[in-house]
Design a protein around this motif. Sequence first.
Motif, short mmCIF file in Angstrom:
data_model
loop_
_atom_site.label_atom_id
_atom_site.label_comp_id
_atom_site.label_asym_id
_atom_site.label_seq_id
_atom_site.Cartn_x
_atom_site.Cartn_y
_atom_site.Cartn_z
N ASP A 161 17.27 11.17 9.18
CA ASP A 161 16.77 9.89 8.13
C ASP A 161 15.92 10.64 6.60
OD1 ASP A 161 17.73 8.29 9.97
OD2 ASP A 161 15.92 7.15 10.19
N TYR A 162 15.18 11.23 6.99
CA TYR A 162 14.49 11.99 5.87
C TYR A 162 15.29 12.60 5.17
CZ TYR A 162 10.19 13.15 3.38
OH TYR A 162 9.21 13.54 2.38
N TYR A 163 16.21 13.36 5.67
CA TYR A 163 17.08 14.58 4.98
C TYR A 163 18.09 13.67 3.97
CZ TYR A 163 21.33 16.98 3.96
OH TYR A 163 22.17 17.64 3.07
N TYR A 164 18.79 12.63 4.49
CA TYR A 164 19.37 11.58 3.90
C TYR A 164 18.89 11.18 2.65
CZ TYR A 164 23.23 12.22 6.86
OH TYR A 164 24.34 12.70 7.86
N TYR A 165 17.54 10.73 3.09
CA TYR A 165 16.62 10.01 1.75
C TYR A 165 16.56 11.19 0.75
CZ TYR A 165 15.57 6.07 5.24
OH TYR A 165 15.64 4.95 6.00
N THR A 166 16.17 12.11 1.05
CA THR A 166 16.12 13.36 0.34
C THR A 166 17.17 13.64 -0.81
OG1 THR A 166 14.27 14.16 1.58
CG2 THR A 166 15.21 15.67 -0.09
N ILE A 167 18.48 13.89 -0.03
CA ILE A 167 19.58 14.20 -0.95
C ILE A 167 20.00 13.04 -1.55
CG2 ILE A 167 20.63 15.89 0.63
CD1 ILE A 167 22.70 14.31 1.54
N ARG B 182 9.12 -0.06 -7.22
CA ARG B 182 8.92 0.93 -6.15
C ARG B 182 9.70 0.37 -4.92
NH1 ARG B 182 5.10 5.00 -6.71
NH2 ARG B 182 3.86 4.71 -8.54
N LEU B 183 9.68 -0.54 -4.66
CA LEU B 183 10.22 -1.13 -3.39
C LEU B 183 11.78 -1.02 -3.32
CD1 LEU B 183 9.80 -1.98 -0.44
CD2 LEU B 183 9.96 -4.25 -1.52
N ASN B 184 12.51 -1.32 -4.22
CA ASN B 184 14.06 -1.66 -4.52
C ASN B 184 14.75 -0.37 -4.18
OD1 ASN B 184 15.02 -4.06 -5.00
ND2 ASN B 184 14.19 -4.24 -7.21
N PRO B 185 14.28 0.74 -4.85
CA PRO B 185 15.11 1.94 -4.32
C PRO B 185 14.98 2.50 -2.81
CG PRO B 185 13.44 2.76 -5.88
CD PRO B 185 13.39 1.20 -5.72
N CYS B 186 13.90 2.11 -2.34
CA CYS B 186 13.43 2.25 -0.89
C CYS B 186 14.40 1.45 -0.07
CB CYS B 186 12.33 1.93 -0.58
SG CYS B 186 10.92 3.07 -1.29
N ARG C 284 0.74 -1.36 -0.07
CA ARG C 284 -0.14 -0.07 0.04
C ARG C 284 0.85 1.52 -0.11
NH1 ARG C 284 -2.56 -3.06 3.94
NH2 ARG C 284 -2.02 -1.69 5.60
N ILE C 285 2.20 1.09 0.90
CA ILE C 285 2.86 2.39 0.78
C ILE C 285 3.48 2.63 -0.66
CG2 ILE C 285 5.10 3.12 1.71
CD1 ILE C 285 4.40 1.60 4.12
N CYS C 286 4.10 1.85 -1.16
CA CYS C 286 4.52 1.62 -2.46
C CYS C 286 3.53 2.15 -3.55
CB CYS C 286 5.23 0.42 -3.05
SG CYS C 286 6.68 -0.01 -1.96
N GLN C 287 2.39 1.86 -3.39
CA GLN C 287 1.28 1.92 -4.41
C GLN C 287 0.81 3.38 -3.98
OE1 GLN C 287 -2.97 0.78 -3.95
NE2 GLN C 287 -2.44 -0.32 -5.93
N ARG C 288 0.81 4.06 -3.07
CA ARG C 288 0.23 5.37 -2.66
C ARG C 288 1.48 6.56 -2.55
NH1 ARG C 288 -2.23 3.91 1.42
NH2 ARG C 288 -0.67 4.36 3.07
N GLU C 289 2.71 6.11 -2.10
CA GLU C 289 3.55 7.32 -1.98
C GLU C 289 4.50 7.18 -3.21
OE1 GLU C 289 3.46 9.27 0.33
OE2 GLU C 289 2.73 8.26 1.65
N THR C 290 4.28 8.55 -3.97
CA THR C 290 5.30 8.54 -5.13
C THR C 290 6.54 9.32 -5.03
OG1 THR C 290 3.97 10.71 -5.89
CG2 THR C 290 3.16 8.85 -6.76
N TYR C 291 6.65 9.91 -3.90
CA TYR C 291 7.88 10.62 -3.77
C TYR C 291 8.90 9.69 -2.80
CZ TYR C 291 10.78 14.70 -1.81
OH TYR C 291 12.03 15.60 -1.73
N LEU C 292 10.04 9.38 -3.34
CA LEU C 292 10.81 8.46 -3.07
C LEU C 292 11.23 8.56 -1.65
CD1 LEU C 292 12.68 6.11 -3.27
CD2 LEU C 292 14.19 7.25 -4.31
N PRO C 293 11.76 10.00 -1.02
CA PRO C 293 11.95 9.85 0.31
C PRO C 293 10.87 9.66 1.28
CG PRO C 293 12.86 11.87 -1.30
CD PRO C 293 12.04 10.94 -2.02
N GLN C 294 9.67 10.27 0.97
CA GLN C 294 8.50 9.61 1.83
C GLN C 294 8.34 8.46 1.65
OE1 GLN C 294 7.00 11.50 3.78
NE2 GLN C 294 5.28 10.54 4.32
#
Length: 298
Positions: A227-233, A96-100, A32-42
């Motif tokens: 964590d979120y910052y590192y995911y973003t950059i 969608r899961l692999n890059p996460c 459900r997360i992978c389907q709903r969240e399009t922004y990779l860091p989130q």
Amino acid sequence: GIYSMSGWFSLLFWRSWKWMLRIFTGQCELQRICQRETYLPQRSSRIAGSLKASRSEALRTISRDGSGDCQPEDALQTILRVKKINKDKDPSFIVRLNPCLMQVISLNVLKSEIEKMRTEIYSQENTEHEQMLMKLWSLLMPHVALESRITKKWGQIGFQGTDPATDFRGMGLLGLQCLVYFAETYNDKARKVLSNSQHPSKGYPYAITGINLTSILVTWLNNGTMDYYYYTIAQDREAVTLMDFLEAYCYITYNFNQFWFDSKPDNVMSFPRIKDQFSTELKKELCERPVSIKLSLS
């Protein structure tokens, strides 16, 4: 007591809600997360949270394993097995899961790497340690020679006594590594900050401040603040690296210097107050969603 009972009911409700969603949607929370969240860091942030809160020890291990043994492909296969997911029925889930997983696992490796450097004790018997320390001096004070290893001259770059080795106790070799990286990568800026820190009445100890700022970054790394910052950059290259931590150190050291003088300190006794104000303001920016700040001087 009442609070523990309340927490138990909250957990029971949350797990019941997840079970009902699984029944109605035919998907687990990760799908459900992978389907709903399009922004990779989130998406990475929510995937990490879901893995951490899982009842499966195998999934919780993925969320915290920093050994480097856990590879994204292995983690993916574990998730498919534990959650009984048919990848042929949901091929977009894998994409969608692999890059996460790459982000989550690389961040765990960074945390482990930083902790290893932090706990490595500076030793005068270690030639590499001593060479790194002397390199720091030559980068910051290229026109001033040290007449001996034990000398009051270390105070000119902000160490407390005649032997800098004693100042690295809290942050170990990591504190020195950060100081050297800034001085080597952004030499002009590092020397400018050092020069400012030597102000006769409003100065502050450059090296000790650097070690203090390293400590702040380590705390935020370990408690999840960054964590979120590192995911973003890292979203364009997927993996988080040691360079990201070192660049963040350079940024906050350079900007703390400006913040210090903007705060108009009476003297060095203002340091704890101004350091706390600086970290509070920076933490607020890091907690913004999406994160707009970039901790880099490059």
